[in-house]
Design an enzyme around this catalytic site. Structure first.
Site, PDB file in Angstrom:
ATOM      1  N   GLY A 130       0.829  -1.211   0.000  1.00 28.74           N
ATOM      2  CA  GLY A 130       0.000   0.000   0.000  1.00 28.74           C
ATOM      3  C   GLY A 130       0.857   1.251   0.000  1.00 28.74           C
ATOM      4  N   SER A 132       0.656   3.958  -3.037  1.00 26.26           N
ATOM      5  CA  SER A 132      -0.066   5.082  -3.661  1.00 26.26           C
ATOM      6  C   SER A 132      -1.382   5.390  -2.940  1.00 26.26           C
ATOM      7  CB  SER A 132      -0.385   4.754  -5.118  1.00 26.26           C
ATOM      8  OG  SER A 132       0.804   4.661  -5.854  1.00 26.26           O
ATOM      9  N   GLU A 249      12.440  -3.919  -6.085  1.00 25.97           N
ATOM     10  CA  GLU A 249      11.363  -4.008  -7.062  1.00 25.97           C
ATOM     11  C   GLU A 249      11.800  -3.576  -8.445  1.00 25.97           C
ATOM     12  OE1 GLU A 249       6.959  -2.462  -8.211  1.00 25.97           O
ATOM     13  OE2 GLU A 249       7.966  -1.474  -6.555  1.00 25.97           O
ATOM     14  N   GLU A 371       9.496   9.552 -15.247  1.00 26.61           N
ATOM     15  CA  GLU A 371      10.074  10.874 -14.982  1.00 26.61           C
ATOM     16  C   GLU A 371      10.690  10.939 -13.584  1.00 26.61           C
ATOM     17  OE1 GLU A 371       7.179  10.198 -16.372  1.00 26.61           O
ATOM     18  OE2 GLU A 371       7.620  10.862 -18.405  1.00 26.61           O
TER      19      GLU A 371
END
Lengths: 384, 294
Positions: A130, A132, A249, A371
């Site tokens: 969890g 975002s 990740e 970005e």
């Protein structure tokens, strides 16, 4: 700059895992149509995950005393490479195996390790992450979900998470939440908590994506009571922990193989069609050459993990260039097939092409947007 | 020979003798003999020659950092070519001549042809030395070697261009702050860095199978390096603005070479076609298995 990234070879004992693993995978994917195999990352099959765990292919980098296999990132590299290049469904154990397990090993208490790690290794404790929230995507420092410490040592959790992969199928969530201070404090005051998703006050709503699948979910916390041992790591150190976790990740072979099932099917199609013009051969060669370099880059980052480093910048570099490749694949293969409109294309190959084309935008979104990653690389270059 | 201990001294030699003004002088047709003599005196030119033939017997993989340095410093002479040519010549029972040797692998432009005393043609097993104004065609069998050599040079030049461009972005002020503080510029420099790293890894793939390299390794190396060369040069010039294309600024010493080496010994398109042909011949094998087999 980035000189630490150099060619690295997988140890023979890890390479030796491939034959037995292939047999196991072949059984699981035998009946899966191509477009299901192309979902690999998103393919959820708890029974297969348990089977992998029982056969000793999960918890590879976790120590034996906690039920793990006691190997390391190189072993995991081989296993992940085999799973993804075959298109096996990995979503069930994916997050627990590659992120939550190492995180709990690293920052957890002895009790937490003994409770969670053996079950992760058996494929029986499925995790989601969890991070975002509505209004905070890559800007994790702006999370608003809050766990307040109560007098009895428990935590009271309120807030909402979004884009949480497979929350509806998971047993636990490791959530980044604010435990002290205010939103103005940004990184400080954030912590990670392990949330048992069966607790009262939790609502999980799947988010259907543009392919018709539902892998993401919204998760609502309404006065959820967490026991004192829900905190993982140090209170207020969540930001530092999350940053290190993301290096796990971002670096693996999962950042180069998302489209490889499509590539292989397309190569078989070209072979069957007998198409050997120079434009075709160049495209085959281009994708092959790029994947070969990316695989070595991924292996080079894995070697840094083996050395015990947290190669945050290198992993970001790897993920950005790797996902760029993964996203180019469906565009290039689509152009190739549609440039030969009189050549019959198998319906299943076409369906797979469309699936990968439609889901490809997610490749550079999951785990940090392009970005933001480039900003991390720029910091590594000394520009920020 | 422990190559790690030799890299730093070799770098010092290059820095001493290949200053930007010395490079420009050679490029302008000046006397290259003193610069060549310095390389010859250094003893490095026989690094790849086997020990029983009087060399140092270093493998291509171990010597790779030396060739990367040549690219890094935009050395204007075929030092890397000569390293390899001497190894091939002596292994075939011939004697290596004293002067600079360029390796030619096709009918197109050959890097360093203008400053070479000899040209190497033929094959790795049967190299042929041509000199003077002999037509330089017939070295196609040397093309994988040339490709790996160029990939190493590109890798060195790309790393240097990255360093130069980052330093420039930190120093050059516009709108009241260094342009490197602009996110748009940072995003471009991140891509440059990615490509510089990709070129280095690609070149390393090229040397892993020794001399001569496996064809597929050479293809992967030159494809990756050539793709990177074009992008690295383009972004470096964009970030530098107009100063970057002026003669007096040193950037072009590297970017002109990046383009030249990209085109030499087969571009990315050439090597992609060749690799694609081999890949299709093994169509039943998965892509992951194919690239692992090398």
């Amino acid at each position: 700059m980035f000189d630490a990234l150099s060619l690295s070879a997988l140890p023979p004992e890890d390479e030796a895992l491939r034959p037995a693993l292939r047999t196991l995978i072949a059984g699981a994917i035998a009946d899966l149509p191509l477009h299901r195999r192309a979902r690999s990352w998103q393919g959820f099959d708890a029974a297969f995950s348990r089977k992998l765990g029982q056969a000793g292919y999960l918890g590879l980098s976790l120590p034996k005393e906690y039920g793990g296999i006691g190997r390391g990132p190189f072993t995991r590299f081989v296993v992940v490479e085999e799973l993804l290049s075959a298109g096996a469904p990995v979503a069930g154990h994916w997050i627990a195996d590659r992120q939550s397990g190492p995180l709990i090993l690293h920052y957890g208490t002895e009790e937490q390790r003994r409770f969670y790690l053996p079950r992760i290794s058996r494929g029986e404790a499925l995790f989601c992450i969890g991070m975002s929230e509505p209004g905070s995507g890559s800007d994790l420092a702006s999370v608003r979900s809050r766990a307040d410490l109560q007098k009895d040592g428990s935590w009271l959790l309120n807030g909402q998470k979004i884009w949480t992969t497979n929350a509806m199928h998971s047993d636990y969530m490791i959530a980044l939440v604010r435990t002290s201070g205010t939103n103005e404090d940004r990184q400080s005051g954030l912590s990670q908590v392990i949330v048992d998703l069966t607790l009262p006050g939790i609502t999980i709503r799947p988010i259907v994506d543009l392919t018709g699948d539902a892998h993401f979910a919204e998760v609502f916390f309404d006065d959820v009571r967490l026991t004192p041992d829900a905190l993982i790591g140090e209170e207020g150190q969540g930001w530092r922990q999350v940053t290190a976790e993301l290096a796990f990740e971002r670096s693996g072979p999962e950042r180069i193989y998302s489209s490889v099932v499509l590539i292989d099917a397309w190569v078989r199609h070209l072979d069957a069609a007998g198409r050997k013009d120079s434009a075709t051969l160049r495209l085959v060669g281009t994708l092959t050459a790029q994947l070969a370099v990316l695989r070595e880059m991924s292996l080079a980052v894995t070697a840094r993990l083996v050395e015990g480093e947290s190669p945050v910048v290198e992993a970001s570099l790897m993920k950005d260039i790797g996902t760029g490749f993964e996203q180019a694949v469906p565009q290039l293969i689509g152009d190739d097939l549609a440039s030969n409109p009189d050549e019959p294309v198998d319906a299943e190959l076409y369906r797979t092409l469309l699936y990968v084309t439609h889901i490809a935008p997610s490749f550079s979104l999951r785990g940090g947007t392009r970005e933001i990653l480039r900003g991390i690389i720029a910091r590594g270059l000394g520009l920020r | 020979m422990d190559m790690q201990e030799l890299i730093a001294p070799f770098a010092r030699i290059i820095e001493d003798i290949c200053t930007p003004s010395a490079i420009r002088a050679v490029e302008a047709g000046g006397d290259a003999a003193p610069m060549w003599q310095a390389f010859d005196d250094s003893g490095f030119l026989d690094a790849l020659v086997s020990e029983d033939l009087g060399g140092a017997g270093v493998s291509l993989a171990d010597a790779a950092p030396l060739i990367v340095l040549l690219g890094h410093h935009a050395v204007p002479l075929p030092v890397g070519d000569t390293l390899i040519a001497r190894a091939l010549l002596t292994a075939s029972g011939a004697r290596a001549p004293a002067g600079p040797i360029a390796i030619a692998t096709g009918a197109g432009a050959t890097p360093f042809a203008d400053v070479a005393a000899h040209t190497l043609l033929g094959s790795p097993q049967a190299p042929i030395l041509a000199s003077g104004d002999d037509p330089v065609n017939g070295g196609q069998a040397l093309r994988p070697i040339g490709a790996v050599l160029r990939a190493l040079l590109i890798s060195g030049a790309s790393a240097r261009v990255m360093d130069m461009t980052v330093a420039y972005a930190n120093a050059r002020n516009q709108f009241g702050k260094p342009i490197g503080k602009q996110q748009a510029v940072q995003q471009q420099l991140a891509i440059l860095a990615e490509q510089a790293v990709a070129a280095r890894i690609a070149a390393a793939i090229g040397v892993r199978s020794g001399l001569p390299p496996h064809l597929a390794d050479a293809a992967i190396a030159k494809h990756g390096a050539s793709v990177a060369a074009a992008q690295v040069a383009a972004i470096a010039h964009a970030v530098h603005g107009a100063i970057g294309i002026s003669e007096e600024y040193d950037l072009h010493l590297l970017t002109r070479r990046l383009h030249e080496w990209r085109l030499a010994d087969g571009s990315e398109g050439y090597w992609a076609g060749l690799l694609g042909e081999r890949r299709m011949a093994a169509a039943a094998v998965s892509t992951a298995d194919y690239i692992r087999a090398g």
